[in-house]
Write a protein that holds these residues in place. Structure first.
Motif, PDB file in Angstrom:
ATOM      1  N   GLY A 109      45.538  48.371  23.632  1.00 20.83           N
ATOM      2  CA  GLY A 109      44.398  47.904  24.404  1.00 20.83           C
ATOM      3  C   GLY A 109      44.034  48.985  25.403  1.00 20.83           C
ATOM      4  N   TYR A 110      42.873  49.607  25.193  1.00 20.67           N
ATOM      5  CA  TYR A 110      42.448  50.716  26.040  1.00 20.67           C
ATOM      6  C   TYR A 110      41.491  50.213  27.111  1.00 20.67           C
ATOM      7  CZ  TYR A 110      40.229  54.940  27.672  1.00 20.67           C
ATOM      8  OH  TYR A 110      39.741  55.928  28.479  1.00 20.67           O
ATOM      9  N   ILE A 111      41.787  50.518  28.358  1.00 21.52           N
ATOM     10  CA  ILE A 111      40.947  50.143  29.494  1.00 21.52           C
ATOM     11  C   ILE A 111      40.041  51.332  29.812  1.00 21.52           C
ATOM     12  CG2 ILE A 111      40.911  49.441  31.912  1.00 21.52           C
ATOM     13  CD1 ILE A 111      43.853  48.358  31.309  1.00 21.52           C
ATOM     14  N   HIS A 112      38.761  51.174  29.509  1.00 26.31           N
ATOM     15  CA  HIS A 112      37.783  52.242  29.722  1.00 26.31           C
ATOM     16  C   HIS A 112      37.340  52.279  31.183  1.00 26.31           C
ATOM     17  CE1 HIS A 112      34.656  55.050  28.725  1.00 26.31           C
ATOM     18  NE2 HIS A 112      33.695  54.213  29.061  1.00 26.31           N
ATOM     19  N   PHE A 113      36.969  51.127  31.741  1.00 27.59           N
ATOM     20  CA  PHE A 113      36.587  51.007  33.155  1.00 27.59           C
ATOM     21  C   PHE A 113      37.107  49.693  33.701  1.00 27.59           C
ATOM     22  CE2 PHE A 113      32.722  53.753  32.324  1.00 27.59           C
ATOM     23  CZ  PHE A 113      33.090  54.768  33.179  1.00 27.59           C
ATOM     24  N   ILE A 114      37.581  49.730  34.917  1.00 24.49           N
ATOM     25  CA  ILE A 114      37.845  48.515  35.685  1.00 24.49           C
ATOM     26  C   ILE A 114      37.337  48.798  37.088  1.00 24.49           C
ATOM     27  CG2 ILE A 114      40.230  49.216  36.157  1.00 24.49           C
ATOM     28  CD1 ILE A 114      40.927  46.187  36.297  1.00 24.49           C
ATOM     29  N   ALA A 115      36.522  47.883  37.600  1.00 20.89           N
ATOM     30  CA  ALA A 115      35.937  48.096  38.921  1.00 20.89           C
ATOM     31  C   ALA A 115      35.720  46.759  39.611  1.00 20.89           C
ATOM     32  CB  ALA A 115      34.607  48.840  38.806  1.00 20.89           C
ATOM     33  N   THR A 116      35.875  46.776  40.922  1.00 22.34           N
ATOM     34  CA  THR A 116      35.584  45.599  41.735  1.00 22.34           C
ATOM     35  C   THR A 116      34.523  45.967  42.759  1.00 22.34           C
ATOM     36  OG1 THR A 116      37.420  46.091  43.224  1.00 22.34           O
ATOM     37  CG2 THR A 116      37.859  44.565  41.412  1.00 22.34           C
ATOM     38  N   ARG A 117      33.725  44.993  43.090  1.00 21.15           N
ATOM     39  CA  ARG A 117      32.655  45.202  44.051  1.00 21.15           C
ATOM     40  C   ARG A 117      33.245  45.499  45.428  1.00 21.15           C
ATOM     41  NH1 ARG A 117      28.860  40.238  43.929  1.00 21.15           N
ATOM     42  NH2 ARG A 117      30.216  39.608  45.637  1.00 21.15           N
ATOM     43  N   ASP A 118      32.524  46.249  46.227  1.00 22.96           N
ATOM     44  CA  ASP A 118      33.036  46.708  47.524  1.00 22.96           C
ATOM     45  C   ASP A 118      33.501  45.573  48.433  1.00 22.96           C
ATOM     46  OD1 ASP A 118      30.447  45.762  48.041  1.00 22.96           O
ATOM     47  OD2 ASP A 118      29.694  47.691  48.731  1.00 22.96           O
ATOM     48  N   ASP A 119      32.902  44.398  48.332  1.00 25.57           N
ATOM     49  CA  ASP A 119      33.299  43.287  49.201  1.00 25.57           C
ATOM     50  C   ASP A 119      34.424  42.430  48.636  1.00 25.57           C
ATOM     51  OD1 ASP A 119      31.705  42.206  47.194  1.00 25.57           O
ATOM     52  OD2 ASP A 119      30.688  40.792  48.518  1.00 25.57           O
ATOM     53  N   THR A 120      34.999  42.858  47.500  1.00 28.66           N
ATOM     54  CA  THR A 120      36.094  42.087  46.897  1.00 28.66           C
ATOM     55  C   THR A 120      37.394  42.875  46.817  1.00 28.66           C
ATOM     56  OG1 THR A 120      35.562  42.747  44.629  1.00 28.66           O
ATOM     57  CG2 THR A 120      34.448  40.787  45.495  1.00 28.66           C
ATOM     58  N   ARG A 121      37.400  44.084  47.317  1.00 24.58           N
ATOM     59  CA  ARG A 121      38.606  44.917  47.243  1.00 24.58           C
ATOM     60  C   ARG A 121      39.726  44.286  48.061  1.00 24.58           C
ATOM     61  NH1 ARG A 121      35.067  49.500  46.963  1.00 24.58           N
ATOM     62  NH2 ARG A 121      34.264  49.338  44.833  1.00 24.58           N
ATOM     63  N   GLY A 122      40.926  44.377  47.539  1.00 22.47           N
ATOM     64  CA  GLY A 122      42.082  43.846  48.240  1.00 22.47           C
ATOM     65  C   GLY A 122      42.299  42.349  48.064  1.00 22.47           C
ATOM     66  N   THR A 123      41.533  41.728  47.173  1.00 20.60           N
ATOM     67  CA  THR A 123      41.654  40.280  46.952  1.00 20.60           C
ATOM     68  C   THR A 123      42.508  39.935  45.736  1.00 20.60           C
ATOM     69  OG1 THR A 123      39.686  40.135  45.545  1.00 20.60           O
ATOM     70  CG2 THR A 123      39.364  39.891  47.947  1.00 20.60           C
ATOM     71  N   GLY A 124      42.961  40.940  44.998  1.00 17.93           N
ATOM     72  CA  GLY A 124      43.707  40.692  43.762  1.00 17.93           C
ATOM     73  C   GLY A 124      42.813  40.574  42.545  1.00 17.93           C
ATOM     74  N   LEU A 125      41.517  40.785  42.720  1.00 13.85           N
ATOM     75  CA  LEU A 125      40.588  40.659  41.595  1.00 13.85           C
ATOM     76  C   LEU A 125      40.895  41.665  40.496  1.00 13.85           C
ATOM     77  CD1 LEU A 125      38.185  39.408  40.205  1.00 13.85           C
ATOM     78  CD2 LEU A 125      36.694  40.871  41.605  1.00 13.85           C
ATOM     79  N   GLY A 126      41.222  42.884  40.850  1.00 16.47           N
ATOM     80  CA  GLY A 126      41.571  43.880  39.832  1.00 16.47           C
ATOM     81  C   GLY A 126      42.748  43.427  38.994  1.00 16.47           C
ATOM     82  N   ARG A 127      43.744  42.855  39.622  1.00 16.92           N
ATOM     83  CA  ARG A 127      44.908  42.320  38.895  1.00 16.92           C
ATOM     84  C   ARG A 127      44.498  41.188  37.953  1.00 16.92           C
ATOM     85  NH1 ARG A 127      50.229  43.136  41.148  1.00 16.92           N
ATOM     86  NH2 ARG A 127      50.107  44.487  42.966  1.00 16.92           N
ATOM     87  N   ARG A 128      43.607  40.312  38.443  1.00 12.45           N
ATOM     88  CA  ARG A 128      43.164  39.191  37.610  1.00 12.45           C
ATOM     89  C   ARG A 128      42.351  39.677  36.409  1.00 12.45           C
ATOM     90  NH1 ARG A 128      42.579  37.348  42.808  1.00 12.45           N
ATOM     91  NH2 ARG A 128      40.279  37.370  42.817  1.00 12.45           N
ATOM     92  N   LEU A 129      41.491  40.658  36.624  1.00 14.32           N
ATOM     93  CA  LEU A 129      40.746  41.235  35.504  1.00 14.32           C
ATOM     94  C   LEU A 129      41.703  41.864  34.497  1.00 14.32           C
ATOM     95  CD1 LEU A 129      37.818  42.852  37.479  1.00 14.32           C
ATOM     96  CD2 LEU A 129      37.518  41.311  35.532  1.00 14.32           C
ATOM     97  N   HIS A 130      42.665  42.611  35.010  1.00 11.43           N
ATOM     98  CA  HIS A 130      43.643  43.239  34.129  1.00 11.43           C
ATOM     99  C   HIS A 130      44.412  42.201  33.328  1.00 11.43           C
ATOM    100  CE1 HIS A 130      47.522  44.930  33.002  1.00 11.43           C
ATOM    101  NE2 HIS A 130      46.823  46.013  32.783  1.00 11.43           N
ATOM    102  N   ALA A 131      44.847  41.129  33.971  1.00 13.84           N
ATOM    103  CA  ALA A 131      45.605  40.079  33.277  1.00 13.84           C
ATOM    104  C   ALA A 131      44.757  39.428  32.194  1.00 13.84           C
ATOM    105  CB  ALA A 131      46.095  39.032  34.278  1.00 13.84           C
ATOM    106  N   GLU A 132      43.490  39.200  32.472  1.00 12.82           N
ATOM    107  CA  GLU A 132      42.593  38.606  31.466  1.00 12.82           C
ATOM    108  C   GLU A 132      42.413  39.550  30.281  1.00 12.82           C
ATOM    109  OE1 GLU A 132      40.187  35.754  29.641  1.00 12.82           O
ATOM    110  OE2 GLU A 132      41.623  35.593  31.304  1.00 12.82           O
TER     111      GLU A 132
END
Length: 146
Positions: free
Chosen positions: A68-91
């Motif tokens: 599974g290749y991750i080409h881009f993962i990005a979170t909006r500037d007002d959501t950084r530090g909320t764990g959203l990147g981890r949740r996207l990765h887990a999904e």
């Protein structure tokens, strides 16, 4: 505010490109956001949607080697530090595994300390590979078993 993880649409990609500075700051990353990725790998292109818009996204695919290749993962500037990147990765990891992936991979520039910190924190191994992107173009290659 919680978000709904769902598959990315072309309309979502249009919105992401329109809002690119919210995800990438001054870096112009439009050239890597290819519409065929949504068309051909839609089962592994994910957005984190909420009433206030797309909070983050991940574009990826599963290759013939079951990676599974991750080409881009990005979170909006007002959501950084909320764990959203981890949740996207887990999904993405869940979806990639359903498609037969046995490991995950991501690539970044050696100067991208934010990507390095994120990926190693969530369990990826990192290796700098000389000439990965062409002569004199080293990249950090992240890998993780599922």
């Amino acid at each position: 505010m919680t978000e709904n993880m769902r598959l990315m649409t072309v309309a979502d990609l249009n919105q992401i490109i329109a809002d690119m500075p919210r995800y990438w700051g001054e870096r112009d990353m439009r050239q890597g956001h290819h519409y065929p990725l949504v068309h051909e790998f839609g089962q592994t292109c994910i957005v984190a949607d909420s009433p206030d818009g797309i909070r983050g996204y991940l574009m990826g695919w599963v290759n013939h080697d079951h990676v599974g290749y991750i080409h881009f993962i990005a979170t909006r500037d007002d959501t950084r530090g909320t764990g959203l990147g981890r949740r996207l990765h887990a999904e993405f990891a869940r979806s990639a595994a359903e498609q037969g992936a046995t490991s995950l991979k991501a690539i970044t520039a050696v100067t991208n300390t934010g990507s390095f910190a994120f990926h190693t924190t969530i369990g990826f191994q990192a290796e700098t590979v000389e000439d990965y992107a062409g002569p004199g173009q080293a990249r950090v290659v992240f890998t993780r078993d599922l």
